[in-house]
Each structure stands twice: as structure tokens, then as C-alpha cells.
Design an enzyme around this catalytic site. Structure first.
Site, short mmCIF file in Angstrom:
data_model
loop_
_atom_site.label_atom_id
_atom_site.label_comp_id
_atom_site.label_asym_id
_atom_site.label_seq_id
_atom_site.Cartn_x
_atom_site.Cartn_y
_atom_site.Cartn_z
N SER A 182 5.14 6.93 2.91
CA SER A 182 5.62 5.43 3.26
C SER A 182 4.97 4.28 2.44
O SER A 182 3.63 4.99 1.61
CB SER A 182 4.98 5.26 4.54
OG SER A 182 5.19 6.25 5.32
N ASP A 209 -2.30 0.17 7.68
CA ASP A 209 -1.55 0.86 7.93
C ASP A 209 -0.05 0.24 8.42
O ASP A 209 0.80 1.17 8.95
CB ASP A 209 -1.78 2.56 8.09
CG ASP A 209 -2.80 2.87 7.17
OD1 ASP A 209 -2.75 2.08 5.90
OD2 ASP A 209 -3.49 4.24 7.48
N ASN A 222 1.14 -1.26 -0.61
CA ASN A 222 0.08 -0.10 0.08
C ASN A 222 1.11 1.05 -0.17
O ASN A 222 1.95 1.06 0.84
CB ASN A 222 -0.99 -0.01 1.46
CG ASN A 222 -1.62 1.19 1.22
OD1 ASN A 222 -2.66 1.60 0.77
ND2 ASN A 222 -1.85 2.18 2.52
N HIS A 280 1.19 5.15 1.14
CA HIS A 280 0.02 6.06 1.94
C HIS A 280 1.09 7.53 2.40
O HIS A 280 2.03 7.73 2.43
CB HIS A 280 0.53 5.38 3.49
CG HIS A 280 -0.70 5.79 4.98
ND1 HIS A 280 -1.86 6.15 4.12
CD2 HIS A 280 -0.25 7.15 5.68
CE1 HIS A 280 -2.87 7.18 5.30
NE2 HIS A 280 -1.05 7.60 5.94
C1 GRF Z 1 -2.56 8.91 -2.08
O1 GRF Z 1 -2.52 10.02 -1.65
C2 GRF Z 1 -2.28 7.35 -1.97
O2 GRF Z 1 -1.63 7.59 -0.89
C3 GRF Z 1 -3.52 7.09 -0.97
O3 GRF Z 1 -4.32 7.72 -1.58
C4 GRF Z 1 -4.61 9.03 -2.17
C5 GRF Z 1 -4.99 8.19 -4.01
O4 GRF Z 1 -4.48 9.05 -4.89
N1 GRF Z 1 -3.88 5.58 -0.59
P1 GRF Z 1 -4.66 7.79 -6.36
O5 GRF Z 1 -5.66 7.56 -6.72
O6 GRF Z 1 -4.08 7.37 -6.26
O7 GRF Z 1 -5.00 9.70 -7.30
#
Ligand code: GRF
Length: 213
Positions: free
Chosen positions: A141, A150, A107, A109
């Protein structure tokens, strides 16, 4: 490395990965399947534009969220994905996912985990929490996904400064640019170095409460 990507919305991280693949910066990575829990989202258009197969698995089509999560895992398993990337997926993955899909899941984050992660820490809420805390830096991260939200082992992090006068939107834009870079670099490195071993991940069963979609 056949890559599955699970999305819910805008898809800018998916786009960064697919652009990186098209530009030859992701040797050894083969985007195999994009799954969304929401129809009509931009991420699905991104997948289509890049010719990557996609499917929508909506909560309403299943008896409960666990059954939907099992179907997500099975779809990635059937597509022979070696790695699944959560790129803006807005739900917790429940046990049936981990039973159906046996490979590693990662993932991305938008904070320096363990800071500003966990239930409710999604989207702009993360950046607002950083501003409210008065942190001098934030970041990105990339971590292994476990049953704890997370909290899986961190694979890569990058720092991003918080500037005086930043609001959540300004910080989000700065962090997102770094997300795109770190994600492509990390996937490229995983394709060369090999995949993380989930057996070394901290798999605990702390119950987590998040809102269902
Ligand atoms: C990103 O900020 C990612 O880190 C988080 O959700 C957001 C997704 O943005 N998990 P996108 O859909 O990739 O534009």
C-alpha cells in the site's frame, strides 16, 4: 516534482526510485534530498552513489523527538521538496514535522492496509502477522501520511499471493519486489497527474504510542 526521501535503513525502495530516475522511468521527478535518522545505513550509500544530497538527523542531536521531527520537516522545506516519500522510515512523525513541512508526504507499507498496519507493524512483524492470520494474500500500500500511523488515504495498492509453506522471509521477498515496481509507477503517475491534496486527507489526532529511537 522535487522529491525528498526519508529513510532509516536498507534503502532498497530508495534504490528502486533512484534507478528508475536514472533509467528515465520517472519523467518530471527530481530527487532532491535524502534524510536519515540513523548514520551509516545502506540507504545513505545508495543516495551517495546516485549523487543525491543526504543528511543525517539523529534523535540525540535534539532536545526531544518532536524537535528532531521539526528539523526533518524544515530540511525538506528548505530543499523545496514538492513531495516527501517515507521509504523504510522507522519512526512516527510528530506534529512539528507537519508544521514545518507543508507539502504532501507519502509512505510505502508492505501489506494491504488497513490490514496489518499501525503501531508495531514494521519490517518482518508485518509479514509474520499475515502468515499468523492465515491470509491468502498480502500486498503493498502507498498512502498519504497523516498524524495517524498507516491510516492516511490510500493512493495505490497491489496484491501479492501468500503461498502455502511461506515463512515471513519468503513473503517479504515477494512483497518487496512488488513494492519497488508499485513505488516507481506511483511516483511516475503522481508526477504526471499532480500531487494529492492533503486537505482531503483525514487529519485526526488519535494519540499513537510507538517506541522512540
Ligand atoms: C519496506 O518493506 C517498506 O514497505 C517498509 O519498510 C521497508 C523498507 O525497506 N516501510 P527498504 O529500506 O526500502 O529496503
Amino acid at each position: 516534482m522535487r522529491l525528498g526521501v526519508l529513510v532509516s535503513g536498507r534503502g532498497s525502495n530508495l534504490e528502486a526510485v533512484l534507478d528508475g530516475h536514472r533509467e528515465g522511468r520517472l519523467a518530471g521527478v527530481e530527487p532532491a534530498l535524502v534524510l536519515s535518522n540513523r548514520p551509516g545505513v545502506r540507504a545513505l550509500a545508495v543516495a551517495e552513489r546516485h549523487g543525491v544530497p543526504s543528511r543525517v538527523l539523529e534523535r540525540g542531536a535534539f532536545a526531544d523527538a518532536g524537535a528532531r521531527d521539526g528539523a526533518i520537516g524544515l530540511a525538506f522545506e528548505d530543499a523545496r521538496c514538492d513531495l516527501v516519500l517515507l521509504a523504510g522510515y522507522d519512526q512516527l512523525l510528530r506534529d512539528p514535522y507537519f508544521t514545518a513541512y507543508r507539502g504532501p508526504t507519502i509512505n510505502i507499507h508492505p501489506s494491504l492496509l488497513p490490514l496489518h498496519g499501525g503501531p508495531g507493524m514494521m519490517g518482518m512483524a508485518v509479514h509474520q502477522a499475515v502468515i499468523d492470520a492465515g491470509d491468502a494474500e498480502s500486498g503493498v500500500s502507498i498512502h498519504l501520511v497523516t498524524r495517524d500511523l498507516d491510516s492516511g488515504p490510500i493512493l495505490a495498492r497491489a496484491q501479492v499471493p501468500v503461498h502455502p509453506g511461506d515463512d515471513a522471509e519468503a513473503l517479504a521477498r515477494r512483497v518487496l519486489n512488488v513494492e519497488h515496481r508499485l513505488l516507481v509507477e506511483t511516483l511516475a503517475s503522481l508526477a504526471v497527474r499532480g500531487l494529492p491534496n492533503l486537505a482531503s486527507a483525514s487529519m485526526t489526532d488519535r494519540p499513537v504510542t510507538v517506541e522512540d529511537d
